[in-house]
Design a protein around this motif. Structure first.
Motif, PDB file in Angstrom:
ATOM      1  N   ILE A  48       0.849  -1.185   0.000  1.00 17.20           N
ATOM      2  CA  ILE A  48       0.000   0.000   0.000  1.00 17.20           C
ATOM      3  C   ILE A  48       0.887   1.239   0.000  1.00 17.20           C
ATOM      4  N   ILE A  49       0.718   2.069  -1.013  1.00 18.04           N
ATOM      5  CA  ILE A  49       1.458   3.310  -1.138  1.00 18.04           C
ATOM      6  C   ILE A  49       0.631   4.415  -0.483  1.00 18.04           C
ATOM      7  N   GLY A  50       1.275   5.198   0.372  1.00 13.96           N
ATOM      8  CA  GLY A  50       0.573   6.257   1.081  1.00 13.96           C
ATOM      9  C   GLY A  50       1.044   7.633   0.667  1.00 13.96           C
ATOM     10  N   ASP A  51       0.486   8.638   1.293  1.00 16.73           N
ATOM     11  CA  ASP A  51       0.850  10.011   0.955  1.00 16.73           C
ATOM     12  C   ASP A  51       2.246  10.383   1.458  1.00 16.73           C
ATOM     13  N   GLN A  52       2.895   9.495   2.182  1.00 11.81           N
ATOM     14  CA  GLN A  52       4.268   9.711   2.642  1.00 11.81           C
ATOM     15  C   GLN A  52       5.296   9.150   1.653  1.00 11.81           C
ATOM     16  N   ASP A  53       4.814   8.503   0.580  1.00 10.37           N
ATOM     17  CA  ASP A  53       5.700   7.903  -0.416  1.00 10.37           C
ATOM     18  C   ASP A  53       5.817   8.810  -1.637  1.00 10.37           C
ATOM     19  N   VAL A  54       7.026   8.863  -2.186  1.00 10.21           N
ATOM     20  CA  VAL A  54       7.329   9.694  -3.354  1.00 10.21           C
ATOM     21  C   VAL A  54       7.549   8.770  -4.546  1.00 10.21           C
ATOM     22  N   LEU A  55       6.883   9.060  -5.654  1.00 13.63           N
ATOM     23  CA  LEU A  55       7.112   8.323  -6.894  1.00 13.63           C
ATOM     24  C   LEU A  55       8.337   8.930  -7.568  1.00 13.63           C
ATOM     25  N   LEU A  56       9.408   8.134  -7.693  1.00 16.54           N
ATOM     26  CA  LEU A  56      10.641   8.631  -8.306  1.00 16.54           C
ATOM     27  C   LEU A  56      10.630   8.482  -9.819  1.00 16.54           C
ATOM     28  N   GLY A  57       9.879   7.528 -10.315  1.00 12.83           N
ATOM     29  CA  GLY A  57       9.843   7.261 -11.746  1.00 12.83           C
ATOM     30  C   GLY A  57       9.461   5.822 -11.985  1.00 12.83           C
ATOM     31  N   GLU A  58       9.816   5.329 -13.165  1.00 11.30           N
ATOM     32  CA  GLU A  58       9.543   3.943 -13.530  1.00 11.30           C
ATOM     33  C   GLU A  58      10.797   3.310 -14.107  1.00 11.30           C
ATOM     34  N   ILE A  59      10.945   2.023 -13.837  1.00 11.76           N
ATOM     35  CA  ILE A  59      12.006   1.231 -14.466  1.00 11.76           C
ATOM     36  C   ILE A  59      11.346  -0.013 -15.042  1.00 11.76           C
ATOM     37  N   GLY A  60      11.552  -0.261 -16.308  1.00 11.35           N
ATOM     38  CA  GLY A  60      10.947  -1.427 -16.945  1.00 11.35           C
ATOM     39  C   GLY A  60       9.431  -1.430 -16.842  1.00 11.35           C
ATOM     40  N   GLY A  61       8.824  -0.253 -16.820  1.00  6.98           N
ATOM     41  CA  GLY A  61       7.377  -0.152 -16.704  1.00  6.98           C
ATOM     42  C   GLY A  61       6.849  -0.337 -15.294  1.00  6.98           C
ATOM     43  N   ALA A  62       7.744  -0.443 -14.312  1.00  9.06           N
ATOM     44  CA  ALA A  62       7.354  -0.633 -12.913  1.00  9.06           C
ATOM     45  C   ALA A  62       7.584   0.665 -12.143  1.00  9.06           C
ATOM     46  N   LYS A  63       6.577   1.125 -11.431  1.00 12.06           N
ATOM     47  CA  LYS A  63       6.719   2.340 -10.629  1.00 12.06           C
ATOM     48  C   LYS A  63       7.696   2.093  -9.486  1.00 12.06           C
ATOM     49  N   PHE A  64       8.456   3.142  -9.155  1.00 17.42           N
ATOM     50  CA  PHE A  64       9.494   3.058  -8.129  1.00 17.42           C
ATOM     51  C   PHE A  64       9.253   4.155  -7.097  1.00 17.42           C
ATOM     52  N   TYR A  65       9.013   3.739  -5.845  1.00 15.43           N
ATOM     53  CA  TYR A  65       8.669   4.653  -4.757  1.00 15.43           C
ATOM     54  C   TYR A  65       9.735   4.644  -3.660  1.00 15.43           C
ATOM     55  N   MET A  66       9.710   5.723  -2.871  1.00 16.53           N
ATOM     56  CA  MET A  66      10.567   5.847  -1.695  1.00 16.53           C
ATOM     57  C   MET A  66       9.813   6.709  -0.680  1.00 16.53           C
ATOM     58  N   HIS A  67       9.985   6.418   0.608  1.00 15.17           N
ATOM     59  CA  HIS A  67       9.354   7.227   1.650  1.00 15.17           C
ATOM     60  C   HIS A  67       9.938   8.638   1.602  1.00 15.17           C
ATOM     61  N   LYS A  68       9.102   9.634   1.843  1.00 16.64           N
ATOM     62  CA  LYS A  68       9.547  11.027   1.701  1.00 16.64           C
ATOM     63  C   LYS A  68      10.683  11.399   2.650  1.00 16.64           C
ATOM     64  N   ASN A  69      10.725  10.829   3.851  1.00 21.75           N
ATOM     65  CA  ASN A  69      11.832  11.124   4.763  1.00 21.75           C
ATOM     66  C   ASN A  69      13.151  10.610   4.211  1.00 21.75           C
ATOM     67  N   GLN A  70      13.126   9.425   3.630  1.00 22.76           N
ATOM     68  CA  GLN A  70      14.332   8.873   3.013  1.00 22.76           C
ATOM     69  C   GLN A  70      14.697   9.667   1.761  1.00 22.76           C
ATOM     70  N   PHE A  71      13.694  10.101   1.017  1.00 18.48           N
ATOM     71  CA  PHE A  71      13.927  10.889  -0.190  1.00 18.48           C
ATOM     72  C   PHE A  71      14.711  12.164   0.128  1.00 18.48           C
ATOM     73  N   GLU A  72      14.481  12.754   1.295  1.00 19.74           N
ATOM     74  CA  GLU A  72      15.220  13.963   1.670  1.00 19.74           C
ATOM     75  C   GLU A  72      16.725  13.713   1.663  1.00 19.74           C
ATOM     76  N   TYR A  73      17.152  12.502   2.022  1.00 19.36           N
ATOM     77  CA  TYR A  73      18.576  12.162   2.009  1.00 19.36           C
ATOM     78  C   TYR A  73      19.086  11.841   0.613  1.00 19.36           C
ATOM     79  N   TRP A  74      18.215  11.310  -0.233  1.00 17.62           N
ATOM     80  CA  TRP A  74      18.609  10.813  -1.546  1.00 17.62           C
ATOM     81  C   TRP A  74      18.297  11.773  -2.689  1.00 17.62           C
ATOM     82  N   LYS A  75      17.643  12.896  -2.428  1.00 11.63           N
ATOM     83  CA  LYS A  75      17.150  13.739  -3.513  1.00 11.63           C
ATOM     84  C   LYS A  75      18.249  14.326  -4.391  1.00 11.63           C
ATOM     85  N   HIS A  76      19.479  14.333  -3.928  1.00  6.66           N
ATOM     86  CA  HIS A  76      20.589  14.854  -4.716  1.00  6.66           C
ATOM     87  C   HIS A  76      21.286  13.775  -5.540  1.00  6.66           C
ATOM     88  N   THR A  77      20.717  12.567  -5.539  1.00  6.07           N
ATOM     89  CA  THR A  77      21.361  11.458  -6.249  1.00  6.07           C
ATOM     90  C   THR A  77      20.402  10.778  -7.219  1.00  6.07           C
TER      91      THR A  77
END
Length: 119
Positions: A48-77
């Motif tokens: 279950i994807i919630g409003d705390q998850d960020v959609l980063l994009g798709e790979i091979g037609g599969a959506k790729f999500y990350m929690h927004k708190n973790q995204f804050e650390y990874w947003k520059h990469t």
């Protein structure tokens, strides 16, 4: 446009294999704990994807999500999803194949950050 998440040819081939067996799939970048920090692959809709998850994009037609708190650390990469031999997370679909998805990363250039509007 610069992409936040990419996949190697090896990862794309494994995604296609998993889709052939399980139907559509999705990814969520694990934040640690039991399975470490691994990209976890699930049948689409099983996590279950919630409003705390960020959609980063798709790979091979599969959506790729990350929690927004973790995204804050990874947003520059940019995340580059690869595959290596071995057992990954016990809930991730690829585990029974003796393979596991692995996240590699690289820092965005200043130009890419400007394009993404990240400060």
């Amino acid at each position: 446009m610069v992409e936040r998440v990419l996949a190697t040819d090896t990862a794309l081939a494994l995604i296609e294999q998993l889709k052939g067996k399980h139907g559509p799939v999705m990814f969520h970048q694990s934040g640690g704990c039991c399975d470490g920090s691994s990209p976890m692959c699930y049948p689409d809709g099983d996590l279950i994807i919630g409003d705390q998850d960020v959609l980063l994009g798709e790979i091979g037609g599969a959506k790729f999500y990350m929690h927004k708190n973790q995204f804050e650390y990874w947003k520059h990469t940019q995340l580059i999803i690869d595959v290596v031999d071995g057992r990954g997370g016990m809930f991730s679909l690829e585990g029974v194949h003796g393979k596991r998805f692995l996240t590699r990363s690289r820092a965005f250039t200043k130009e890419e950050l400007d394009e993404l509007k990240i400060k």
